[in-house]
Design a protein around this motif. Structure first.
Motif, PDB file in Angstrom:
ATOM      1  N   HIS A   1      -0.476  -5.271   7.620  1.00  0.00           N
ATOM      2  CA  HIS A   1      -0.448  -5.552   6.181  1.00  0.00           C
ATOM      3  C   HIS A   1      -0.138  -7.018   5.871  1.00  0.00           C
ATOM      4  O   HIS A   1      -0.820  -7.670   5.073  1.00  0.00           O
ATOM      5  CB  HIS A   1       0.578  -4.639   5.515  1.00  0.00           C
TER       6      HIS A   1
ATOM      7  N   PHE B   1      -2.983  -9.497   6.532  1.00  0.00           N
ATOM      8  CA  PHE B   1      -4.049  -9.447   5.527  1.00  0.00           C
ATOM      9  C   PHE B   1      -3.573  -9.948   4.164  1.00  0.00           C
ATOM     10  O   PHE B   1      -4.353 -10.497   3.401  1.00  0.00           O
ATOM     11  CB  PHE B   1      -4.616  -8.027   5.417  1.00  0.00           C
ATOM     12  N   THR B   2      -2.298  -9.764   3.883  1.00  0.00           N
ATOM     13  CA  THR B   2      -1.765 -10.295   2.628  1.00  0.00           C
ATOM     14  C   THR B   2      -1.869 -11.813   2.620  1.00  0.00           C
ATOM     15  O   THR B   2      -2.272 -12.425   1.629  1.00  0.00           O
ATOM     16  CB  THR B   2      -0.289  -9.875   2.460  1.00  0.00           C
TER      17      THR B   2
ATOM     18  N   LEU C   1      -4.010 -13.583   4.297  1.00  0.00           N
ATOM     19  CA  LEU C   1      -5.427 -13.945   4.168  1.00  0.00           C
ATOM     20  C   LEU C   1      -5.898 -13.812   2.726  1.00  0.00           C
ATOM     21  O   LEU C   1      -6.638 -14.658   2.219  1.00  0.00           O
ATOM     22  CB  LEU C   1      -6.285 -13.066   5.086  1.00  0.00           C
TER      23      LEU C   1
ATOM     24  N   LYS D   1     -11.866  -5.879   4.995  1.00  0.00           N
ATOM     25  CA  LYS D   1     -10.635  -5.592   5.736  1.00  0.00           C
ATOM     26  C   LYS D   1      -9.433  -6.260   5.066  1.00  0.00           C
ATOM     27  O   LYS D   1      -8.349  -5.678   4.990  1.00  0.00           O
ATOM     28  CB  LYS D   1     -10.761  -6.066   7.196  1.00  0.00           C
ATOM     29  N   ILE D   2      -9.646  -7.483   4.604  1.00  0.00           N
ATOM     30  CA  ILE D   2      -8.560  -8.190   3.912  1.00  0.00           C
ATOM     31  C   ILE D   2      -8.143  -7.406   2.668  1.00  0.00           C
ATOM     32  O   ILE D   2      -6.954  -7.217   2.390  1.00  0.00           O
ATOM     33  CB  ILE D   2      -8.998  -9.622   3.523  1.00  0.00           C
ATOM     34  N   ALA D   3      -9.161  -6.914   1.929  1.00  0.00           N
ATOM     35  CA  ALA D   3      -8.865  -6.173   0.706  1.00  0.00           C
ATOM     36  C   ALA D   3      -8.019  -4.939   1.029  1.00  0.00           C
ATOM     37  O   ALA D   3      -6.961  -4.723   0.435  1.00  0.00           O
ATOM     38  CB  ALA D   3     -10.161  -5.764   0.008  1.00  0.00           C
ATOM     39  N   ILE D   4      -8.482  -4.160   2.006  1.00  0.00           N
ATOM     40  CA  ILE D   4      -7.771  -2.916   2.338  1.00  0.00           C
ATOM     41  C   ILE D   4      -6.386  -3.243   2.890  1.00  0.00           C
ATOM     42  O   ILE D   4      -5.374  -2.698   2.436  1.00  0.00           O
ATOM     43  CB  ILE D   4      -8.579  -2.095   3.365  1.00  0.00           C
ATOM     44  N   GLY D   5      -6.348  -4.151   3.855  1.00  0.00           N
ATOM     45  CA  GLY D   5      -5.088  -4.479   4.528  1.00  0.00           C
ATOM     46  C   GLY D   5      -4.049  -5.035   3.572  1.00  0.00           C
ATOM     47  O   GLY D   5      -2.871  -4.674   3.642  1.00  0.00           O
ATOM     48  N   SER D   6      -4.500  -5.889   2.631  1.00  0.00           N
ATOM     49  CA  SER D   6      -3.521  -6.489   1.721  1.00  0.00           C
ATOM     50  C   SER D   6      -3.035  -5.490   0.683  1.00  0.00           C
ATOM     51  O   SER D   6      -2.049  -5.740  -0.001  1.00  0.00           O
ATOM     52  CB  SER D   6      -4.122  -7.723   1.039  1.00  0.00           C
ATOM     53  N   GLY D   7      -3.724  -4.360   0.586  1.00  0.00           N
ATOM     54  CA  GLY D   7      -3.288  -3.345  -0.369  1.00  0.00           C
ATOM     55  C   GLY D   7      -1.962  -2.697   0.015  1.00  0.00           C
ATOM     56  O   GLY D   7      -1.178  -2.318  -0.841  1.00  0.00           O
ATOM     57  N   GLY D   8      -1.733  -2.584   1.317  1.00  0.00           N
ATOM     58  CA  GLY D   8      -0.466  -1.999   1.769  1.00  0.00           C
ATOM     59  C   GLY D   8      -0.364  -0.527   1.425  1.00  0.00           C
ATOM     60  O   GLY D   8      -1.373   0.144   1.184  1.00  0.00           O
TER      61      GLY D   8
ATOM     62  N   LYS E   1      -1.976  -2.928  -4.900  1.00  0.00           N
ATOM     63  CA  LYS E   1      -1.593  -4.013  -5.806  1.00  0.00           C
ATOM     64  C   LYS E   1      -1.608  -3.560  -7.264  1.00  0.00           C
ATOM     65  O   LYS E   1      -1.277  -4.314  -8.164  1.00  0.00           O
ATOM     66  CB  LYS E   1      -2.551  -5.193  -5.652  1.00  0.00           C
TER      67      LYS E   1
ATOM     68  N   GLN F   1      -8.724  -9.488  -4.229  1.00  0.00           N
ATOM     69  CA  GLN F   1      -9.989  -9.553  -3.485  1.00  0.00           C
ATOM     70  C   GLN F   1     -11.141  -9.013  -4.327  1.00  0.00           C
ATOM     71  O   GLN F   1     -12.227  -9.553  -4.332  1.00  0.00           O
ATOM     72  CB  GLN F   1      -9.869  -8.716  -2.203  1.00  0.00           C
TER      73      GLN F   1
END
Lengths: 629, 379
Positions: A47, A50-51, A53, B243-250, B254, B261
């Protein structure tokens, strides 16, 4: 199909299907579990990665360059300021047909081939949706013309920015210097992050030496951008800290007087306040206009300046090294008196030449017939060479050199400008290093009259003269009087430094100053035409040989070309009772100092000491910087 | 409406005849309908954000949903016997239309997937998505199961012809879906595990040959899938950004409309094929688990319906349709999360777009028809 016996066992088929359906269901659950596992990996395990990025994607840092500080003269007249200039800029992504728009634009406003070249070069380098200039600094008329036709040019706009300008043109170019575009070479010597977004950096003069004060601190804007790089909103902003302004000691009017006084000849004038070390005027002729350098001077114009035989880019006041000639004589005399090689009433008989014991070579006096018996006062007033040949020989080069060092001849004065030359203070060590040769006694003799290898800058002469005037306080010359924070109004005086010259006997200093007054006031003084009823001047004339006259040959001014003629020098301070200005003047190839250099110094002193710049012949009280009333 | 009509509520039990309510009388299966409506509603919520709060797009999608539910309702009224009778004709029409598309495509010198009917564009591949499992179910249901070699080979031929024609269009995603639908019929018909393994190995062996048949852009997609970072600005961009979108969602996301994203458009095709990533970014792992739960409920209900069907044709068709629905989900989720190469498969009933929506709900209409037209023999 035909061969089928239709032997269908419906029960068995039903069971088989149910079994397969359950298998499929289990597989579905397992595969969905795989997807969930992948999501856990992306959203929980990785997580943070990616945050980061995602953050990098959306946040762009935009530097906010600070406004450069201004430069004033001592009376708050602007010498360097920031002028709004207008660029015609294009965002290529917003122009439907770039080529067509450019053609239409050209019909309206003249666009040179080099403008287009630069535009296409920048277009390749810049990010999408960045504004790229097509023409820099357009005129008012062009801006108006474009504004009227604006609707025809989507994606093209006029952008205002600040550019540096020097309203005094050529008057101050050597002092103030100029800024130019930040180059790769500049970036190596500065904190590049503080210059993100900065267009200009000081290249010469005060602009360069006070770069860190003038520049200020860069601000930063955090903006959110979309995928096209377009700003969506501002997230955070740290405003820039504008650069601080400078108030110089220089007086613009005095500077003009100095330049005008030099007339058409090349030369330099330095005027210093002996009480503070503040530089009141610093004129080098010829000068140049610094303004074309700001946006980048054309190579043709730059070449013309560089190849000009009069060297306009050369700041003669601190880069020009000239033999001091007879202007060194008061310092020599002081050396003799203070180190007790000489007594005040001691007389030397001048025959018109000097010979070292056991040598034939005649060191000539400028007066062929000789001056007769000479004491210190007479030797300075009439500028007798033989007296100083003898004195220098007696002191010897080592002691002499050490004493001259106290007046910082052959040393940097420490002025707040970059590029100062040291000149040459001849010594055994210097000769060994420079020529790998031993020192000859004859060389000491000619050092006595400021000739030979001896070289000083006009600035050194002025600063040393100021030290004589104030009785041994050698103050490093300062161009900048105060650093002004325009936003808070806070004023900080520039740091001054003093190198004290030890005084053995005050009487010696008084006598030398008296002799310098006699140069103007004595009946045989070499600058007696400077005598006036308004204020008293102390000074010394000098003539620096460019061309060595052969033994027993006549120096005939009319026979040698102008370039080979002697340089005329003059040092002075005034008023004698309360010195407020010390001046050094050099007129290149001007012949005798008393004739050409002294009148220049007189004009400068008049302008400084008399009301109305000398037009009203009445002494005024000049307040030194830092002195309250 | 009697309150009893709500009582089954998705429990895997066949309703006694006396409990059949109004919904059953109009041949709707309540648990399945509930699942589908929930999914579509959830989908609209995500789409509102993914489309950049575009109300015009929302309206269009709602209209399509309406049409698609209409198609579902219509097909639910059609008796499975009728469906069975239509099967070979639908298949023939479908293959014929595919041929037409290919020919006009050749004339037009470019990829073509649709026929312009003047008032609308029609993609024959969508019809084939239903026609192929119907045809195979029709063919195999008349044979003793598990099928013998002869029947198996003929079935494969019936399958391969339309699949290759779709792959030629080229539409890899649809070709895979249609291929899967046929294979699922065969699997459910009970072909032996040995055969399944043998077919799997044959497919693996055929993969290199497939490589040469692929278009350059398809090859690029496979290569990019294997190493997305090799081409971060080109073909790999989709996968990286998703992947960035999904991964940064946690875990918790958000927040709705707050995905950077997706809202700042770093995510490509955010409202169509990559809408799953928008969900992952804005609603986090929780949102994804909710979505998958709805999907799982629909699929399990569908498999239950298939297992309760009373004849082979109905069983095979219902089972294959449900499993194809799962393949949609799996390929889309796998592609968006970087597990599978990028093939153009939408997230079923959630992605913005018309034709697949109608096909999918028409398929569910068939399922409902199969379930509600059973002869209820009291045991």
């Amino acid at each position: 199909m035909s061969g089928d016996l239709n032997f269908k066992d419906y029960r068995r088929e039903g069971r088989l299907f149910t079994y397969r359906a359950i298998t499929a269901g289990v597989l579905v659950v397992m595969l969905l579990g795989g997807i969930v596992g992948r999501m856990v990996y992306l959203q929980v395990v990785d997580h943070e990665h990616f945050t980061t990025l995602a953050q990098d994607n959306r946040v762009k840092l935009i530097p906010l360059p600070p406004t450069r500080g201004l430069i004033y003269d001592r009376k708050n007249r602007l010498l360097a300021l920031n002028r709004p200039a207008f660029n015609l800029e294009i965002i290529p992504e917003m122009v439907p047909e770039l080529e067509k728009s450019l053609l239409e634009l050209e019909a309206l406003i003249e666009i040179r081939a080099q403008d287009k070249e630069r535009f296409y070069k920048l277009k390749r380098q810049k990010r999408r949706f960045e504004s790229i200039p097509i023409k820099l600094d357009i005129s008012q008329e062009e801006a108006a013309l474009f504004a009227v036709n604006r609707h025809k040019f989507p994606g093209i706009s006029i952008k205002a920015r600040l550019t540096r300008t020097y309203p005094q043109k050529g008057l101050m170019a050597h002092v103030v210097g100029y800024v130019g575009r930040v180059s790769l070479k500049d970036l190596r010597s500065i904190d590049a992050s503080n210059y993100a977004g900065t267009t200009y950096i000081g290249k010469t003069g005060v602009e360069k030496s006070y770069e860190d004060v003038l520049h200020g601190k860069v601000g930063l804007q955090q903006v959110e951008v979309n995928v096209l790089g377009k700003t969506v909103r501002v997230l955070e902003e740290t405003p820039p800290q504008p650069g601080r302004s400078l108030r110089l000691n220089i007086d613009m009017d005095l500077q003009r007087v100095a330049l005008d006084a030099l007339g058409d000849v090349n030369g330099a004038v330095v005027a210093i306040d002996p009480r503070t070390g503040g530089v009141l005027a610093m004129a080098s002729k010829p000068g140049f206009d610094a303004n074309p350098f700001v946006e980048g001077i054309s190579s043709k114009a730059y070449k013309a300046l560089q190849e000009d035989p009069d060297k306009p880019l050369f700041n003669r006041t601190l880069q020009g090294a000239y033999p001091p000639g007879s202007t060194i004589k008061p310092f020599m005399a002081l050396a003799g008196l203070e180190m007790e090689y000489l007594e005040l009433k001691e007389k030397i008989y001048c025959l018109g030449f000097f010979q070292l014991p056991g040598h034939d070579h005649k060191y000539r006096d400028w007066k062929k017939t000789g001056h007769g018996p000479m004491d210190v006062d007479a030797a300075i007033t009439q500028s007798c060479d033989v007296f100083f040949y003898q004195l220098a020989h007696e002191i010897g080069i080592d002691k002499l050199e050490q004493y001259l060092k106290k007046f910082r001849f052959g040393e940097k004065t420490g002025i707040d400008l970059i590029g100062e030359r040291t000149g040459i203070r001849p010594s055994r060590e210097w000769k060994r290093e420079r020529y790998k040769q031993v020192w000859f006694p004859g060389e000491t003799v000619i050092v006595g009259i400021g000739q030979g290898a001896f070289e000083t800058t006009p600035l050194q002469l002025a600063a040393a003269t100021a030290a004589i005037a104030n009785g041994g306080h050698y103050l490093e010359p300062r161009l900048v009087e105060e650093i002004v924070d325009e936003s808070t109004g806070e004023v900080r005086p520039s740091d001054t430094r003093e190198h004290t010259i030890p005084v053995n006997n005050h009487n010696n200093w008084d006598e030398i100053r008296k002799s310098m007054v006699h140069v103007i006031e004595g009946p045989r003084g070499t600058a007696r035409h400077l005598q006036n009823e308004h204020y008293r001047i102390a000074g010394k004339t000098g003539t620096a040989q460019v061309f060595t006259v052969k033994q027993d040959e006549e120096y005939d001014e009319s026979k040698i070309s102008k370039k080979m003629r002697d340089h005329a020098l003059f040092i002075a301070y005034a008023p004698v009772e309360d010195p407020q200005i010390a001046v050094a003047v050099i007129v290149e190839n001007g012949g005798h100092g008393g004739a050409t250099a002294a009148p220049v110094a007189k004009l400068v002193m008049d302008a400084w000491l008399l009301e109305d710049g000398g037009k009203t012949p009445q002494i005024k009280h000049v307040v030194a910087a830092g002195e309250t009333d | 409406m009697s309150p009893a009509s709500f009582s089954p509520s998705g429990l895997p039990a066949s309703e006694p005849a006396q409990h059949r309510g109004i919904l059953a009388r109009v041949h709707m299966d309540l648990p399945l309908l509930t699942g589908l409506l929930l999914l579509c509603a959830y989908g609209l919520v995500i789409l509102y954000s993914a489309s950049g709060e575009n109300l015009a797009q929302m309206e269009r999608q709602a209209m399509r949903l309406l049409i698609a539910f209409g198609a579902m309702f219509f097909l639910a009224q059609v008796h499975p016997h009728t469906l069975r009778r239509w099967s070979p004709w639908l298949y023939a029409i479908g293959v014929g239309l595919l041929l037409t598309v290919l020919v006009t495509g050749v004339i037009g010198k470019g990829a073509q997937r649709w026929l312009d009917l003047g008032f609308m564009r029609f993609q024959p591949a969508e019809l084939v998505k239903l026609a192929v499992p119907m045809m195979l179910a029709w063919y195999l249901s008349s044979k003793p199961l598990p099928p013998n070699w002869k029947h198996l080979l003929l079935s494969l031929l019936l399958l391969v012809v339309p699949v290759l024609m779709i792959a030629r269009q080229p539409d890899l995603g649809t070709a895979i879906l249609v291929g899967c639908s046929g294979l699922f019929v065969l699997f459910l018909a009970g072909i032996s595990w040995r055969l399944i393994i043998a077919l799997g190995m044959l497919a693996a062996a055929a993969a290199p040959a497939l490589w040469y048949l692929m278009h350059d852009y398809q090859r690029a997609r496979v290569l990019t899938f294997l190493n997305p970072e090799s081409d971060p600005l080109g073909a790999g961009y989709h996968i990286i950004q998703s992947k960035i979108a999904i991964g940064s969602g946690g875990v918790y996301g958000k927040g709705w409309l707050n995905g950077t994203q997706s809202q700042l458009e770093f995510l490509p095709e955010r409202h169509t094929d990559f809408i799953f990533a928008v969900l992952g970014e804005e609603f986090g792992l929780m949102g994804i688990l909710l979505l998958l739960a709805i999907f799982l409920f629909i699929i399990l209900r569908g498999l239950y319906i298939a297992s309760q069907a009373q004849d082979s044709y109905s069983r095979l068709l219902a089972g294959a349709l449900v499993l194809v629905f799962f393949v949609y989900l799996f390929v889309n989720a796998g592609m968006v999360s970087g597990l599978l190469p990028v093939v153009g498969v939408p997230l079923p009933l959630v992605s913005y777009g018309g034709t697949s929506l109608v096909t999918l709900l028409a398929g569910f209409g068939m399922l409902m028809s199969i379930h509600t037209h059973r002869k209820l023999v009291p045991k």
